[in-house]
Scaffold this motif. Structure first.
Motif, PDB file in Angstrom:
ATOM      1  N   PRO A 112       0.687  -1.293   0.193  1.00  0.00           N
ATOM      2  CA  PRO A 112      -0.030   0.038   0.003  1.00  0.00           C
ATOM      3  C   PRO A 112       0.799   1.256  -0.151  1.00  0.00           C
ATOM      4  O   PRO A 112       0.249   2.470  -0.397  1.00  0.00           O
ATOM      5  N   ASP A 113       1.996   1.154   0.403  1.00  0.00           N
ATOM      6  CA  ASP A 113       2.996   2.556   0.706  1.00  0.00           C
ATOM      7  C   ASP A 113       3.863   2.675  -0.762  1.00  0.00           C
ATOM      8  O   ASP A 113       4.704   3.413  -0.691  1.00  0.00           O
ATOM      9  N   VAL A 114       3.781   1.595  -1.760  1.00  0.00           N
ATOM     10  CA  VAL A 114       4.760   1.829  -2.768  1.00  0.00           C
ATOM     11  C   VAL A 114       3.788   2.270  -4.100  1.00  0.00           C
ATOM     12  O   VAL A 114       2.633   1.757  -4.256  1.00  0.00           O
ATOM     13  N   PRO A 115       4.291   3.184  -4.860  1.00  0.00           N
ATOM     14  CA  PRO A 115       3.650   3.817  -5.960  1.00  0.00           C
ATOM     15  C   PRO A 115       3.412   2.657  -7.077  1.00  0.00           C
ATOM     16  O   PRO A 115       4.453   1.898  -7.376  1.00  0.00           O
ATOM     17  N   GLN A 116       2.167   2.480  -7.632  1.00  0.00           N
ATOM     18  CA  GLN A 116       1.722   1.442  -8.511  1.00  0.00           C
ATOM     19  C   GLN A 116       1.612   2.399  -9.993  1.00  0.00           C
ATOM     20  O   GLN A 116       0.999   3.322  -9.860  1.00  0.00           O
ATOM     21  N   VAL A 117       2.354   2.095 -10.816  1.00  0.00           N
ATOM     22  CA  VAL A 117       2.526   2.801 -12.072  1.00  0.00           C
ATOM     23  C   VAL A 117       1.915   2.001 -13.177  1.00  0.00           C
ATOM     24  O   VAL A 117       2.493   0.763 -13.447  1.00  0.00           O
ATOM     25  N   ALA A 118       0.960   2.193 -14.016  1.00  0.00           N
ATOM     26  CA  ALA A 118       0.454   1.515 -15.219  1.00  0.00           C
ATOM     27  C   ALA A 118       1.231   2.064 -16.322  1.00  0.00           C
ATOM     28  O   ALA A 118       1.344   3.099 -16.608  1.00  0.00           O
ATOM     29  N   VAL A 119       1.872   1.059 -17.103  1.00  0.00           N
ATOM     30  CA  VAL A 119       2.407   1.356 -18.367  1.00  0.00           C
ATOM     31  C   VAL A 119       1.611   0.733 -19.748  1.00  0.00           C
ATOM     32  O   VAL A 119       1.543  -0.614 -19.591  1.00  0.00           O
ATOM     33  N   PHE A 120       1.221   1.650 -20.636  1.00  0.00           N
ATOM     34  CA  PHE A 120       0.031   0.972 -21.566  1.00  0.00           C
ATOM     35  C   PHE A 120       0.793   0.798 -22.840  1.00  0.00           C
ATOM     36  O   PHE A 120       1.416   1.706 -23.224  1.00  0.00           O
ATOM     37  N   ASP A 121       0.388  -0.394 -23.337  1.00  0.00           N
ATOM     38  CA  ASP A 121       0.897  -0.747 -24.744  1.00  0.00           C
ATOM     39  C   ASP A 121       0.307   0.276 -25.797  1.00  0.00           C
ATOM     40  O   ASP A 121       1.001   0.370 -26.774  1.00  0.00           O
ATOM     41  N   THR A 122      -0.611   0.917 -25.658  1.00  0.00           N
ATOM     42  CA  THR A 122      -1.388   1.415 -26.582  1.00  0.00           C
ATOM     43  C   THR A 122      -0.830   3.082 -26.481  1.00  0.00           C
ATOM     44  O   THR A 122      -1.015   3.892 -27.341  1.00  0.00           O
ATOM     45  N   ALA A 123      -0.219   3.703 -25.454  1.00  0.00           N
ATOM     46  CA  ALA A 123       0.148   5.138 -25.098  1.00  0.00           C
ATOM     47  C   ALA A 123       1.060   5.509 -26.139  1.00  0.00           C
ATOM     48  O   ALA A 123       0.902   6.838 -26.482  1.00  0.00           O
ATOM     49  N   PHE A 124       2.164   4.836 -26.364  1.00  0.00           N
ATOM     50  CA  PHE A 124       2.974   5.196 -27.532  1.00  0.00           C
ATOM     51  C   PHE A 124       2.526   5.689 -28.977  1.00  0.00           C
ATOM     52  O   PHE A 124       3.017   6.680 -29.438  1.00  0.00           O
ATOM     53  N   HIS A 125       1.422   5.171 -29.097  1.00  0.00           N
ATOM     54  CA  HIS A 125       0.652   5.372 -30.490  1.00  0.00           C
ATOM     55  C   HIS A 125      -0.306   6.558 -30.395  1.00  0.00           C
ATOM     56  O   HIS A 125      -0.908   6.990 -31.350  1.00  0.00           O
ATOM     57  N   GLN A 126      -0.587   7.244 -29.278  1.00  0.00           N
ATOM     58  CA  GLN A 126      -1.276   8.289 -28.986  1.00  0.00           C
ATOM     59  C   GLN A 126      -0.859   9.702 -29.780  1.00  0.00           C
ATOM     60  O   GLN A 126      -1.403  10.585 -30.071  1.00  0.00           O
ATOM     61  N   SER A 127       0.508   9.586 -30.140  1.00  0.00           N
ATOM     62  CA  SER A 127       1.038  10.663 -31.072  1.00  0.00           C
ATOM     63  C   SER A 127       0.796  10.474 -32.533  1.00  0.00           C
ATOM     64  O   SER A 127       0.794  11.594 -33.202  1.00  0.00           O
ATOM     65  N   ILE A 128       0.100   9.326 -32.815  1.00  0.00           N
ATOM     66  CA  ILE A 128      -0.322   9.239 -34.369  1.00  0.00           C
ATOM     67  C   ILE A 128      -1.525  10.391 -34.554  1.00  0.00           C
ATOM     68  O   ILE A 128      -2.162  10.721 -33.915  1.00  0.00           O
ATOM     69  N   ASP A 129      -1.323  11.013 -35.859  1.00  0.00           N
ATOM     70  CA  ASP A 129      -2.194  12.399 -36.079  1.00  0.00           C
ATOM     71  C   ASP A 129      -3.620  11.892 -36.290  1.00  0.00           C
ATOM     72  O   ASP A 129      -3.808  10.588 -36.679  1.00  0.00           O
ATOM     73  N   PRO A 130      -4.717  12.756 -36.106  1.00  0.00           N
ATOM     74  CA  PRO A 130      -6.017  12.029 -36.235  1.00  0.00           C
ATOM     75  C   PRO A 130      -6.256  11.261 -37.632  1.00  0.00           C
ATOM     76  O   PRO A 130      -7.077  10.288 -37.856  1.00  0.00           O
ATOM     77  N   ALA A 131      -5.634  11.775 -38.629  1.00  0.00           N
ATOM     78  CA  ALA A 131      -5.816  11.043 -39.987  1.00  0.00           C
ATOM     79  C   ALA A 131      -5.311   9.540 -40.212  1.00  0.00           C
ATOM     80  O   ALA A 131      -5.675   8.749 -40.867  1.00  0.00           O
ATOM     81  N   GLY A 132      -4.378   9.422 -39.184  1.00  0.00           N
ATOM     82  CA  GLY A 132      -3.765   7.892 -38.943  1.00  0.00           C
ATOM     83  C   GLY A 132      -4.507   7.221 -38.085  1.00  0.00           C
ATOM     84  O   GLY A 132      -4.413   5.878 -38.092  1.00  0.00           O
ATOM     85  N   VAL A 133      -5.436   7.889 -37.274  1.00  0.00           N
ATOM     86  CA  VAL A 133      -6.103   6.940 -36.497  1.00  0.00           C
ATOM     87  C   VAL A 133      -7.609   6.650 -36.722  1.00  0.00           C
ATOM     88  O   VAL A 133      -8.492   6.048 -35.876  1.00  0.00           O
ATOM     89  N   THR A 134      -8.153   7.595 -37.561  1.00  0.00           N
ATOM     90  CA  THR A 134      -9.670   7.655 -37.764  1.00  0.00           C
ATOM     91  C   THR A 134     -10.021   6.694 -38.758  1.00  0.00           C
ATOM     92  O   THR A 134      -9.475   6.750 -39.878  1.00  0.00           O
ATOM     93  N   TYR A 135     -11.156   5.837 -38.623  1.00  0.00           N
ATOM     94  CA  TYR A 135     -11.534   4.989 -39.555  1.00  0.00           C
ATOM     95  C   TYR A 135     -12.741   5.707 -40.424  1.00  0.00           C
ATOM     96  O   TYR A 135     -13.347   6.519 -39.627  1.00  0.00           O
ATOM     97  N   ALA A 136     -13.028   5.455 -41.730  1.00  0.00           N
ATOM     98  CA  ALA A 136     -13.912   6.303 -42.293  1.00  0.00           C
ATOM     99  C   ALA A 136     -15.257   5.531 -42.127  1.00  0.00           C
ATOM    100  O   ALA A 136     -15.926   4.953 -43.383  1.00  0.00           O
TER     101      ALA A 136
END
Length: 368
Positions: A112-136
Motif C-alpha cells: 500500500p505504501d509503494v507507488p503503482q504505475v501503469a504502462v500502456f501498450d497503446t500509449a506510445f501510439h497516441q502521438s499518431i495524428d487524427p488522419a492516421g487513427v480515424t476509420y472512415a
C-alpha cells in the motif's frame, strides 16, 4: 531506483526486479487457478513473488496494461480513478485488461505504501495524428463506441526505435525508424523522432501483419459473407479469425520455425504462407516509407524478427531501388547491422526488452 515490473496474464504473472536499470531477479508464475498450478489466484501469485525476491527499498511497481484507450498517453500513477478507468476500458481489451487490473489491485493491497504505475501498450501510439487513427465510418457511431486505431506493442516499438538510434549514433529526436515486431503477434510501426507516426494494429491486435493465429488485415465483407452465406455464428467467426487464422490457418502450424522447415522440403502450403507473411511486411514497409518520407533504418525484433534470417531477407527482397539491402553473411550471423556498409537505409536486428522499457518509463514518471 528499485522497480518491480509485473506482467499479469489471465493465468500467469511474469515478474522482473530492477535496481537502477539492472535486472536482479525475474521469474514466471504459471497456471494460476488451475489444478496443479503455481498459485490458486493472483493474490497468492503475488505473495509468492514477494516471498521470492528482496523488495527492501522498493521504489515502485510497474504494471503492463494492454489497453489505455485515449485516456492515457504515458505511464500513469495508479489511484482509484485510474483503476476505474482501466476497468471501464475492459470492453476494448476483454482478454487482457482484467488480468492487468487484478495484478494492480492485489499489488496495491499488498504494497500500500509503494507507488503503482501503469504502462500502456497503446500509449506510445497516441502521438499518431487524427488522419492516421480515424476509420472512415459513421463519425457518431465511432465516437459513441470508441472505434478508432489504437495500436499495440507500444513499449517494444518505443524501446527498439530508441536503441536503433543509439546504435547508429543518431539523435532519437530526429531519427526515422521502421520497427517490425515479429512474434506470434506481429506489428509494424513508423517512428519519427521517437514518436509513433503510424502502426499496423488497429482497434484490436487483430489487424495489420499476418500473425501466428491471427489473420491481420482482411476485408470486413468476409465476416458478413461467412455469417450470411455460410451461416456461421459471429462467435465462431471471431474464434476462427483470432485463433485459427494467420500461419495456423494457412498451414496448421503457427510456429515460423516449423513452417520454414516445411518450406525447405517443398511443402506448397508452407511456401504460400511464408510468401503471404513476408509480402504483407513488405507492403507495410512501403507504406511507412511514404508516411515518413524515407527512413534511416528498418529494425527487426521479437521472436521471429530476431531469429529468422530467411524472413528478414524475403521481407526486404526487391527493395534495393529504395536503398534497402541485406548483406547475406551478416543476416545469417544475426549481426546487429545486417545491411551492407554505406547502404542508404540501415537494416538492424535488435532484441526487444519490454520489461526494461516499462521500468524506464516508471522511473522517468516518478523522478521528473
Amino acid at each position: 531506483m528499485k522497480i518491480l515490473v509485473l506482467n499479469s496474464g489471465s493465468s500467469s504473472v511474469k515478474y522482473r526486479l530492477f535496481d537502477d536499470g539492472t535486472t536482479i531477479a525475474k521469474g514466471l508464475i504459471e497456471r494460476i487457478g488451475e489444478s496443479g498450478g503455481d498459485a490458486s489466484d493472483h493474490t497468492e501469485a503475488l505473495q509468492h513473488v514477494m516471498e521470492s525476491v528482496n523488495l527492501d527499498g522498493l521504489g515502485a511497481v510497474g504494471h503492463r496494461v494492454v489497453h489505455g484507450g485515449t485516456e492515457f498517453s504515458d505511464a500513469t500513477v495508479v489511484d482509484d480513478t485510474v483503476a476505474t478507468t482501466i476497468e471501464n476500458l475492459i470492453p476494448l481489451a476483454p482478454l487482457h485488461n482484467p488480468a492487468a487490473l487484478s495484478g494492480i489491485e492485489v499489488a496495491r493491497k499488498l504494497l500500500p505504501d509503494v507507488p503503482q504505475v501503469a504502462v500502456f501498450d497503446t500509449a506510445f501510439h497516441q502521438s499518431i495524428d487524427p488522419a492516421g487513427v480515424t476509420y472512415a465510418i459513421d463519425a457518431d457511431l465511432a465516437d459513441r463506441w470508441q472505434i478508432r486505431r489504437y495500436g499495440f506493442h507500444g513499449t517494444s516499438h518505443a524501446y527498439v526505435a530508441r536503441e536503433t538510434a543509439a546504435l547508429l549514433g543518431l539523435p532519437a529526436t530526429s531519427a526515422k525508424v521502421i520497427t517490425l515486431h515479429l512474434g506470434n503477434g506481429a506489428s509494424a510501426c513508423a517512428v519519427s523522432g521517437g514518436r509513433s507516426a503510424a502502426t499496423s494494429m488497429g482497434m484490436s491486435p487483430q489487424s495489420g501483419l499476418v500473425m501466428g493465429t491471427r489473420s491481420g488485415d482482411i476485408d470486413p465483407t468476409v465476416i458478413f459473407h461467412l455469417h450470411r452465406v455460410a451461416g456461421l455464428p459471429l462467435d465462431e467467426i471471431e474464434r476462427s479469425l483470432t485463433r485459427f487464422a494467420g500461419l495456423q490457418g494457412l498451414t496448421g502450424d503457427n510456429d515460423m520455425r516449423t513452417i520454414q522447415q516445411r518450406r525447405d522440403k517443398g511443402d506448397p502450403a508452407a511456401t504460400l504462407a511464408f510468401d503471404v507473411y513476408t509480402r504483407r511486411i513488405r507492403e507495410y514497409i512501403g507504406t511507412y516509407l511514404a508516411i515518413l518520407g524515407g527512413a534511416d533504418a528498418i529494425t527487426f525484433t521479437a521472436g521471429v524478427g530476431e531469429n529468422a534470417p530467411a524472413v528478414r531477407a524475403a521481407a526486404l527482397q526487391g527493395l534495393s531501388p529504395l536503398g534497402i539491402e541485406i548483406d547475406p553473411e551478416r543476416n545469417n550471423r544475426g549481426d546487429r547491422i545486417i545491411s551492407p556498409d554505406g547502404a542508404p537505409v540501415t537494416v538492424c536486428v535488435i532484441p526487444t526488452d519490454e520489461e526494461a522499457e516499462i521500468a524506464r518509463q516508471v522511473a522517468e514518471k516518478l523522478t521528473t
